[in-house]
Design an enzyme around this catalytic site. Structure first.
Site, mmCIF file in Angstrom:
data_model
loop_
_atom_site.group_PDB
_atom_site.id
_atom_site.type_symbol
_atom_site.label_atom_id
_atom_site.label_comp_id
_atom_site.label_asym_id
_atom_site.label_seq_id
_atom_site.Cartn_x
_atom_site.Cartn_y
_atom_site.Cartn_z
ATOM 1 N N CYS A 1 0.823 -1.206 0.000
ATOM 2 C CA CYS A 1 0.000 0.000 0.000
ATOM 3 C C CYS A 1 0.861 1.261 0.000
ATOM 4 O O CYS A 1 1.926 1.303 0.604
ATOM 5 C CB CYS A 1 -0.862 0.041 1.253
ATOM 6 S SG CYS A 1 -1.835 -1.425 1.502
ATOM 7 N N ARG B 1 4.707 0.273 -6.147
ATOM 8 C CA ARG B 1 4.724 -0.579 -4.966
ATOM 9 C C ARG B 1 3.765 -1.767 -5.111
ATOM 10 O O ARG B 1 3.850 -2.720 -4.347
ATOM 11 C CB ARG B 1 4.344 0.238 -3.727
ATOM 12 C CG ARG B 1 5.326 1.350 -3.431
ATOM 13 C CD ARG B 1 4.740 2.334 -2.446
ATOM 14 N NE ARG B 1 4.685 1.812 -1.103
ATOM 15 C CZ ARG B 1 5.641 1.943 -0.202
ATOM 16 N NH1 ARG B 1 6.745 2.588 -0.505
ATOM 17 N NH2 ARG B 1 5.504 1.456 1.002
ATOM 18 N N TRP C 1 -2.965 -2.650 -1.411
ATOM 19 C CA TRP C 1 -2.577 -4.036 -1.737
ATOM 20 C C TRP C 1 -3.274 -4.881 -0.677
ATOM 21 O O TRP C 1 -2.902 -4.836 0.498
ATOM 22 C CB TRP C 1 -1.059 -4.159 -1.661
ATOM 23 C CG TRP C 1 -0.531 -5.469 -2.142
ATOM 24 C CD1 TRP C 1 -0.271 -5.824 -3.438
ATOM 25 C CD2 TRP C 1 -0.157 -6.603 -1.343
ATOM 26 N NE1 TRP C 1 0.228 -7.103 -3.484
ATOM 27 C CE2 TRP C 1 0.309 -7.612 -2.220
ATOM 28 C CE3 TRP C 1 -0.173 -6.872 0.030
ATOM 29 C CZ2 TRP C 1 0.752 -8.850 -1.777
ATOM 30 C CZ3 TRP C 1 0.265 -8.113 0.474
ATOM 31 C CH2 TRP C 1 0.726 -9.084 -0.422
ATOM 32 N N ASN D 1 -1.017 1.719 5.723
ATOM 33 C CA ASN D 1 -0.141 0.717 5.092
ATOM 34 C C ASN D 1 0.344 -0.199 6.205
ATOM 35 O O ASN D 1 0.971 0.268 7.150
ATOM 36 C CB ASN D 1 1.048 1.431 4.420
ATOM 37 C CG ASN D 1 2.128 0.462 3.969
ATOM 38 O OD1 ASN D 1 1.875 -0.724 3.795
ATOM 39 N ND2 ASN D 1 3.333 0.978 3.787
ATOM 40 N N GLY D 2 0.049 -1.497 6.096
ATOM 41 C CA GLY D 2 0.516 -2.424 7.124
ATOM 42 C C GLY D 2 -0.582 -3.398 7.512
ATOM 43 O O GLY D 2 -1.575 -3.552 6.798
ATOM 44 N N GLU E 1 17.019 -17.116 -10.049
ATOM 45 C CA GLU E 1 16.569 -15.769 -10.374
ATOM 46 C C GLU E 1 15.838 -15.742 -11.719
ATOM 47 O O GLU E 1 14.820 -15.071 -11.875
ATOM 48 C CB GLU E 1 17.783 -14.818 -10.376
ATOM 49 C CG GLU E 1 17.536 -13.406 -10.898
ATOM 50 C CD GLU E 1 16.520 -12.605 -10.103
ATOM 51 O OE1 GLU E 1 15.998 -13.102 -9.095
ATOM 52 O OE2 GLU E 1 16.219 -11.482 -10.532
ATOM 53 N N LYS F 1 12.055 -14.495 -12.115
ATOM 54 C CA LYS F 1 11.682 -13.395 -13.020
ATOM 55 C C LYS F 1 10.561 -13.841 -13.948
ATOM 56 O O LYS F 1 9.589 -13.128 -14.150
ATOM 57 C CB LYS F 1 12.865 -13.011 -13.882
ATOM 58 C CG LYS F 1 13.836 -11.935 -13.612
ATOM 59 C CD LYS F 1 13.556 -10.671 -12.964
ATOM 60 C CE LYS F 1 13.001 -10.729 -11.580
ATOM 61 N NZ LYS F 1 13.843 -10.247 -10.527
ATOM 62 N N GLU G 1 7.120 -14.435 -12.066
ATOM 63 C CA GLU G 1 6.438 -13.284 -11.474
ATOM 64 C C GLU G 1 5.840 -12.348 -12.522
ATOM 65 O O GLU G 1 4.837 -11.709 -12.259
ATOM 66 C CB GLU G 1 7.341 -12.519 -10.506
ATOM 67 C CG GLU G 1 8.477 -11.762 -11.114
ATOM 68 C CD GLU G 1 9.339 -11.066 -10.066
ATOM 69 O OE1 GLU G 1 8.815 -10.645 -9.032
ATOM 70 O OE2 GLU G 1 10.544 -10.939 -10.309
ATOM 71 N N HIS H 1 17.823 -36.221 -8.894
ATOM 72 C CA HIS H 1 17.287 -36.628 -7.592
ATOM 73 C C HIS H 1 15.792 -36.339 -7.486
ATOM 74 O O HIS H 1 15.262 -36.231 -6.385
ATOM 75 C CB HIS H 1 18.082 -35.943 -6.482
ATOM 76 C CG HIS H 1 19.533 -36.294 -6.535
ATOM 77 N ND1 HIS H 1 20.010 -37.513 -6.106
ATOM 78 C CD2 HIS H 1 20.596 -35.623 -7.034
ATOM 79 C CE1 HIS H 1 21.317 -37.566 -6.311
ATOM 80 N NE2 HIS H 1 21.699 -36.428 -6.879
ATOM 81 N N LYS I 1 5.958 -3.968 -4.716
ATOM 82 C CA LYS I 1 7.379 -3.641 -4.847
ATOM 83 C C LYS I 1 8.091 -3.670 -3.501
ATOM 84 O O LYS I 1 9.209 -4.122 -3.385
ATOM 85 C CB LYS I 1 7.514 -2.254 -5.494
ATOM 86 C CG LYS I 1 8.945 -1.808 -5.741
ATOM 87 C CD LYS I 1 9.581 -2.637 -6.836
ATOM 88 C CE LYS I 1 11.026 -2.287 -7.066
ATOM 89 N NZ LYS I 1 11.716 -3.352 -7.803
HETATM 90 C C1 F6R Z 1 11.606 -10.063 -7.468
HETATM 91 C C2 F6R Z 1 11.628 -9.028 -6.447
HETATM 92 C C3 F6R Z 1 11.486 -9.452 -5.033
HETATM 93 C C4 F6R Z 1 12.375 -8.591 -4.129
HETATM 94 C C5 F6R Z 1 12.091 -8.913 -2.657
HETATM 95 C C6 F6R Z 1 12.997 -8.129 -1.721
HETATM 96 O O1 F6R Z 1 11.780 -9.516 -8.734
HETATM 97 O O2 F6R Z 1 11.738 -7.871 -6.732
HETATM 98 O O3 F6R Z 1 11.735 -10.798 -4.862
HETATM 99 O O4 F6R Z 1 13.705 -8.851 -4.448
HETATM 100 O O5 F6R Z 1 10.754 -8.607 -2.373
HETATM 101 O O6 F6R Z 1 12.791 -6.761 -1.864
HETATM 102 P P1 F6R Z 1 13.860 -5.732 -1.331
HETATM 103 O O7 F6R Z 1 15.098 -5.939 -2.131
HETATM 104 O O8 F6R Z 1 13.237 -4.386 -1.539
HETATM 105 O O9 F6R Z 1 14.096 -6.037 0.123
#
Ligand code: F6R
Length: 607
Positions: A2, A27, A74, A98-99, A479, A483, A486, A502, A602
């Site tokens: 949020c 975000r 959110w 937010n929270g 990773e 990517k 998501e 395995h 985000k």
């Molecule tokens: C994936 C992504 C998330 C962040 C994770 C940590 O693309 O962006 O997995 O890496 O939420 O976020 P930060 O780095 O802001 O602590």
């Protein structure tokens, strides 16, 4: 997660609130709303979905008010409907939050026992009722908020507006970030400085537990104990122009393309190419004397931590524990007093990483944060900041922040190895010179864009995609899979290539795409053997390798992507580019919301 804003202005605020909310879109959110005090009465406009839907609703209203609050939600408690969207009202109180309020069920029950019937499923509305109840008991807005906060358990940032109070906003934070912006006869509140950048560059960041009372010409701050306090006024570098996508279709594409530049900026802070030496900020301890390092982070930042483990263990010969922060915080890991912990976070606000940091501090660790937002809570609570210079990352999927994190961590590993005498000056020179080539190599890797786009289109209809990597390239497989899933919503998993037999090899069937990350390093032949095993079972191999690897093993694959030749040391940074581009183009082809994928936020400020 949020985003919250508040404006005490001199001109109508409705559109300015939306402008600030637009800058918090990155975000992640699924509904939005604003509330204003129109002719002394609370009025609100809310809509499920994106800000465009809120704008459409606002077009039908003429709001002239110069005070207001706004929110991008959110969903945590209650589905993302208009009714559950913020701001929430109760009597004279309007609130955005937010929270998560953890004890909201108990609080709700106590209100219901008094005959109060909340209109929504949210935890936030309960807070509005609690404050309103205190007002009804004759308390001032400040006292009503302070007393209510004492009842709350959980993490929050609030902005609160009161009917009948045209020159008052109250903000409070515990766990979630909140900043005050200072204008000329105006005051603002926002989840971050980016939201406030169109209005002001003068910002005060609230500390955890702070409460702030704003009028158009004043700010009064109270700390966790309710004592009046002051916090420094800072000049933020967040620019009003920063949310511009430039000529790119998505922020993610722009951020991928920025990597040669931002990795270069980050290197410039840590590597001195005149003397080929690493220069770290002063650390509060002697690296040579350590016997273990603890690294914690979430998601992509955690994968950066995994790469760091390989670098540090191989170069500096010291054990490194890497943990996902959400697990680490409850694992009760025994940590030797005086030890060293690294937390990694783009936003610097991730709730689990922050909790891990606090745990490490409580266990007597010196904590350094690899962080992209220098004003963030994690940056402020760490002993040392190892800053990444990625600039604001708006696309929800992390790209340039990841490669900048890796850049800092590579420099740290070299410095650590030198301090411990496990590498000599010549080796440091060689490694620093190797890193110096990175921006040019990243540009070359980016030049594969149109080929990778074609590959992405060929695999985009798959139901499952596997990613394989070995050694230091195993985290790149993880990773790459993260990517892809998501932003394209294709199911993808990353595996250590040697682990395949395995169990996961059972997933291989005719035509399942398997992306193999295999730079020509000491483990190349072993990875190629694993590749042959899955190819023999009908998998469609997408081999990501260097020019020599492509020449020797790129003929019988489904597709091969050639990355420029490089020293294996920097492969994790270089090979991030093709996996990012593959995910990006698959998502664009499938038509998903690349910059704001469904359900994602985000900055994950709740656990
Ligand atoms: C994936 C992504 C998330 C962040 C994770 C940590 O693309 O962006 O997995 O890496 O939420 O976020 P930060 O780095 O802001 O602590």
């Amino acid at each position: 997660m949020c985003g919250i804003v508040g404006i005490l202005g001199r001109e109508p605020v409705a559109m300015r609130l939306v402008e600030a909310l637009r800058r918090l879109e990155y975000r992640g959110y699924d509904s939005a709303g604003i509330a204003v005090l129109e002719d002394g009465t609370l009025k609100r406009v809310r809509a499920p979905g994106k800000l465009g839907q809120l704008m459409a609703c606002l077009a039908e209203r003429e709001l002239k008010s110069t005070i207001g609050i706004g929110h991008t939600r959110w969903a945590t408690h209650g589905v993302p409907t208009e009714n559950n969207a913020h701001p929430h009202f109760a009597g004279r109180v309007a609130i955005v939050h937010n929270g998560i309020i953890e004890n909201f069920k108990t609080l709700r029950a106590s209100l219901e026992a008094e005959g109060i019937r909340p209109e929504t499923d949210t935890d936030t509305e309960i807070v509005a009722h609690l404050i309103n109840r205190r007002l009804g008991q004759g308390l001032s807005p400040l006292d009503a908020v302070q007393k209510t906060l004492e009842e709350l358990e959980g993490a929050f940032a609030f902005v609160i507006m009161f009917e009948g109070e045209d020159d008052l906003l109250i903000g409070a934070r515990r766990g979630s970030p909140l900043a005050v912006g200072h204008g000329e006869g105006e005051m603002y509140l926002g989840s971050d400085a980016i939201a406030l950048a169109p209005f002001t560059s003068r910002v005060t960041y609230l500390e955890d537990g702070d409460l702030v009372v704003l009028t158009r010409n004043s700010l009064t701050l109270y700390d966790e104990q309710g004592r009046q306090t002051v916090r420094p006024l800072q000049f933020t570098q967040a620019s009003a122009l920063l949310v511009d996508k430039g000529n790119y279709r998505h922020f993610m594409a722009k951020e991928i393309a920025e990597q040669p530049a931002v990795v270069g900026h980050t290197m410039a802070e840590y590597l001195d190419f005149n003397v080929n030496r690493v220069t770290l900020p002063e650390l509060p301890l002697d690296l040579a004397g350590l016997d273990r390092i603890t690294i914690t982070a979430c998601g992509t930042a955690y994968y950066a931590g995994m790469v760091a483990k390989y670098w540090i263990e191989q170069l500096a010969r010291i054990p490194v524990d890497v943990d996902v922060a959400s697990e680490f915080r409850y694992r009760e890991a025994p940590l030797k007093k005086g030890g060293f912990a690294l937390v990694i976070s783009q936003s610097g606000e991730t709730a689990d990483t922050l909790a891990a940091l606090r745990y490490c501090k409580s266990m007597g660790q010196h904590v350094a944060a690899v962080v992209n937002v220098p004003e963030s809570t994690i940056a402020r609570e760490s002993d040392v900041i190892l800053r990444t210079y990625a600039g604001p990352e708006i696309g929800v999927a992390s790209t340039k922040a990841f490669t900048c994190q890796l850049t800092v961590l590579a420099a740290f590993a070299i410095a650590m190895a030198r301090a411990r005498g496990t590498i000599d000056g010549d080796e440091e020179t060689r490694l620093v010179q190797t890193m110096n080539r990175l921006p040019r190599l990243l540009v070359q890797a980016l030049s594969q864009d149109s080929h990778i786009e074609e590959v992405a289109k060929k695999i985009a209809h798959a139901r499952d995609i596997l990613y394989l990597g070995r050694g230091i390239n195993y985290p790149t497989a993880l990773e790459g899979a993260l990517k892809l899933k998501e932003i394209s919503y294709i199911h993808a998993e990353g595996y250590a290539a040697g682990e395949l037999k395995h169990g996961p090899i059972a997933l291989i069937d005719e035509g399942v795409p398997v992306v193999v990350i295999a730079p020509r390093d000491g483990l190349f032949d072993k990875t190629v053997s694993n590749m042959e095993e899955v190819a023999a079972r009908g998998a469609h191999i997408v081999l990501i390798t260097d020019e020599e690897g492509a020449r020797d093993h790129g003929q019988n694959t489904f597709e091969t992507i050639a990355v420029p030749m490089s020293d294996p040391f920097i492969a994790p940074i270089l090979y991030a580019i093709p996996v990012q581009l593959l995910a990006y183009h698959a998502a664009v082809f499938l038509g998903t919301d690349v910059d704001q994928p469904r359900n994602l936020a985000k900055s994950v400020t709740v656990e």
